[in-house]
Scaffold this active site. Structure first.
Site, PDB file in Angstrom:
ATOM      1  N   LYS A 130       0.870  -1.183   0.000  1.00  0.00           N
ATOM      2  CA  LYS A 130       0.000   0.000   0.000  1.00  0.00           C
ATOM      3  C   LYS A 130       0.905   1.231   0.000  1.00  0.00           C
ATOM      4  CE  LYS A 130      -3.835   2.058   2.614  1.00  0.00           C
ATOM      5  NZ  LYS A 130      -3.790   3.244   1.847  1.00  0.00           N
ATOM      6  N   CYS A 167      29.936  22.061  36.211  1.00  0.00           N
ATOM      7  CA  CYS A 167      28.471  21.910  36.070  1.00  0.00           C
ATOM      8  C   CYS A 167      28.027  20.541  36.610  1.00  0.00           C
ATOM      9  CB  CYS A 167      28.070  22.043  34.602  1.00  0.00           C
ATOM     10  SG  CYS A 167      26.373  21.511  34.286  1.00  0.00           S
TER      11      CYS A 167
END
Ligand code: IVH
Length: 686
Positions: free
Chosen positions: A124, A441
């Site tokens: 399809k 960090c």
């Protein structure tokens, strides 16, 4: 619903739901078929239609012939002239599950009792349905499906598609032949189109189907011509003067003979179980193709059987579309947040209203970088299309603009990290990535520890994200090497740990000390250094220290390690905090690998010299003698010239070679002199 609810109230609720669904379906149908600007993904649309049909079939008294559940497509637009299809273009019923496919098979069997049936399975194709008409073998008209009865005239645009023949070929060309098929855009062409759109800062196409539809809907066919559209034929419409075609497979063969492209992935089966297996196969392999498919169409082969089964108002009973689970859905974008990676890279990602797509529930999807967010212009609050295809990570395709809430503004990249240090985020000129430039960090640290312990690196079982954050936020672990100093008492102090789980974690950490070198190299988290390069380095250098001490150009000479990786590694080891980290690992008795044996020193005493061998030697075959020469940097050609350094002559030498050597003054060596030559590069004194 409680027990006291009356029957009438139930019916009211259902009627209201049917009315609401009807409006929704009609609205989205129009957006898809007429405006080429769908607001919801196909998967969501299918669900609405299903719910509507389900309610209508349970409450037939509430169903109407005007219900949009009975519609085939959209009304033709005013932009293109209308074309009335001489044979209506029908739609297909869908089967969403294997059970629904089996139920269709049973209905078919009931309609054709005791008959053998043959099913044709086709892919399809996810494109745009087209009806193309030929008269006297010449291309005369192309029309979209429209509402199934009247479509749009796109003759000039379809004429630009190479795969659509302008003249038919073959022994029998019908006076009139109308073919139905799908115009589609290959995935590679779609990607190229979007790359170009991105470079021009233009809006991206959502998917190949949408891009194909948009390309066909151009007033100027020269634009369509640039779009690389293609075509597969799968059905005959009106035919006048053709040969008898008793089966669909015969019709497809006939179409192929006329010069139409028929998709080669065609299969015939005589049981619905075999059909189901075929559908499962393509569901797993849909991405092996270079065009998009969204299911398998199953059709009864025999034309006479088809006629007996007939059709409903919108779809034939003799065919069904087995639809794959949708890979695109629409959902709400709740927020855009930024995650910090172990190297400080700041990656924006979408926080979504969770949605089931591509086989799993998706709540988060990467947005890659600032430019991608700008290009897609997705904003918190937007309805967005989310795509998850195969193993590919989920992505936000783009916003549904018509549903954008009023007053929304483009998203801007934050300038600070959300971590407690509020580290600065910067994007350097010419770079795609934004980075957190604060080495301390805490987010980067957590990522580094997590990465160190991850499956592809030191593989420490039980050290997941949650535990990592517990360990770092309690101050027990500042870098991955601290893991090796943890005590049972410390781990027991963490929430959720008891004696057994703490011991298990400590044992897993301890076990990781013996991981092979490639894992350790990977675990260091050096930018660009992945498992494959780590493997290559380990094989060539043996120990972490050998890698650490090697200059960048030596590292770069390792197969599979290019200059970029090499430079990144050398730079990493130059930095003092990294060197200290390596020493901490050493002190924690982490295995650094085993030194490789010293390689045999190679000699180049014959570099640039050519030594010819002739006759039989006692200690070497001819090949061995030549290999010894080459191993020392020399060459060993077949003939003597004035540039020959020496001729080695064994028993029964070639007379012409000896003669030539004598005439041009090349020294002739016996075997002992050859041995000396190999050892020292020296010729015997004359
Ligand atoms: S046959 C009466 N075959 O899917 C049968 N349709 O959902 C008409 N499609 O309208 C269609 N590939 O646009 C058929 N191999 C195929 C197909 C196919 C894609 C499309 C077509 C159709 C829609 C139905």
């Amino acid at each position: 619903m409680n027990d006291s609810t009356s029957g009438a109230e139930v019916a009211d609720d259902v009627a209201a739901r049917i009315a609401a669904l009807g409006e929704l379906v009609a609205y989205h149908n129009r957006r898809y078929h007429e405006l080429d600007d769908p607001e919801i993904a196909d998967g969501d649309y299918d669900l609405l239609v299903r719910e509507l049909r389900q309610l209508e079939s349970e409450h037939p008294e509430l169903a109407t012939v005007e219900s949009p559940s009975q519609a085939v497509g959209g009304a033709p637009s005013a932009l293109f002239a209308p074309v009335v299809h001489s044979v209506p273009m029908m739609s297909l019923d869908n089967a969403m599950t294997q059970e629904e496919l089996a139920a269709w098979g049973q209905r078919l069997a009931r309609g054709l009792p005791d008959e053998t049936v043959s099913y044709v399975c086709e892919l399809k194709i996810d494109g745009v349905a087209m009806s193309i008409r030929y008269e006297g073998g010449r291309y005369v008209r192309a029309a979209t499906r429209g509402d199934g009865r009247v479509g749009e005239d796109v003759t000039a645009n379809v004429a630009t598609i190479d795969a659509v023949p302008d003249r038919l070929v073959g022994p029998v060309i019908p006076d009139v032949v109308e073919v139905r098929g799908e115009v589609y855009l290959p995935v590679a062409s779609f990607d190229r189109m979007n790359e170009r759109a991105a470079a021009e800062g233009a809006r991206l196409f959502v998917n190949p189907r949408n891009a194909a539809a948009g390309s066909l809907r151009q007033k100027d066919p020269s634009i369509t011509a640039q779009r690389d559209l293609s075509f597969w034929t799968y059905q005959l419409g009106d035919v006048v003067g053709g040969p008898p075609l008793p089966s669909h497979s015969a019709a497809l063969a006939f179409l192929g003979g006329l010069g139409f492209p028929v998709n080669p992935e065609l299969a015939l089966f005589d049981s619905i179980d075999a059909v189901a297996g075929h559908c499962r196969h393509w569901e797993a392999h849909r991405h092996d193709l270079d065009y998009e498919i969204d299911g398998v169409v199953v059709k009864l082969d025999d034309v006479e059987q088809r006629a007996r089964l007939g059709s409903t108002s919108r779809a034939p009973r003799w065919a069904i579309a087995f639809k794959f689970p949708p890979e695109e859905r629409t959902t709400t974008l709740r927020d855009i947040q930024v995650s910090i990676g172990r190297t400080g890279r700041a990656t924006p990602f979408a926080v979504l209203e969770p949605v089931f797509v591509g086989g799993s529930t998706v709540g988060l999807a990467t947005l890659h970088n600032e430019d991608q967010v700008r290009l897609k212009d997705v904003r918190p609050g937007d309805t967005v299309i989310v795509r998850k295809a195969g193993d590919v990570i989920p992505e936000v395709v783009g916003p549904v603009l018509s549903m954008r809430p009023e007053g929304s503004a483009p998203w801007t990249f934050p300038t600070t990290c959300s971590c407690p240090l509020a580290s600065t985020l910067v994007r350097l000129e010419g770079e795609a990535d934004t980075r957190c430039i604060e080495p301390a960090c805490p987010y980067q640290r957590d990522q580094r520890v997590g990465y160190f312990a991850s499956r592809g690196a030191m593989d420490i079982e039980g050290l997941g994200e949650r535990t990592v954050v517990q360990l770092t936020s309690s101050g027990l672990v500042a870098d991955p090497a601290d893991l090796y100093a943890l005590t049972q008492e410390q781990v027991l102090g963490l929430e959720g740990f008891a004696a057994i789980s703490a011991d298990k974690l400590l044992a897993a950490i301890d076990g990781s000390r013996q991981r092979p070198l490639p894992r350790l190299l990977t675990a260091l988290g050096i930018k660009h250094l992945g498992p494959a390069a780590a493997q290559a380095l380990a094989a060539s250098f043996g120990t972490l220290d050998a890698v650490k001490d090697a200059p960048a150009d030596v590292l770069a000479a390792t197969p599979g390690v290019g200059p970029v990786i090499a430079r990144s590694i050398a730079m990493w080891f130059e930095q003092e905090p990294n060197r200290a980290f390596v020493e901490k690992l050493r002190a924690a008795s982490v295995d650094f690998g085993v030194a490789l044996p010293e390689p045999e020193p190679t000699s180049d005493v014959l570099a640039g010299r050519s030594v010819v061998v002739t006759g039989t030697l006692a200690g070497y075959t001819r090949e061995e003698a030549m290999a010894e020469i080459v191993a020392r940097g020399g060459t060993s050609p077949g003939g003597v010239s004035a540039r020959t350094y020496a001729l080695v002559a064994g028993d029964g030498p070639g007379a012409s070679k000896v003669k030539k050597a004598e005439s041009v003054g090349v020294p002739i060596l016996d075997e002992p002199a050859f041995d000396t030559l190999l050892e020292t590069g020296q010729l015997p004194s004359p």
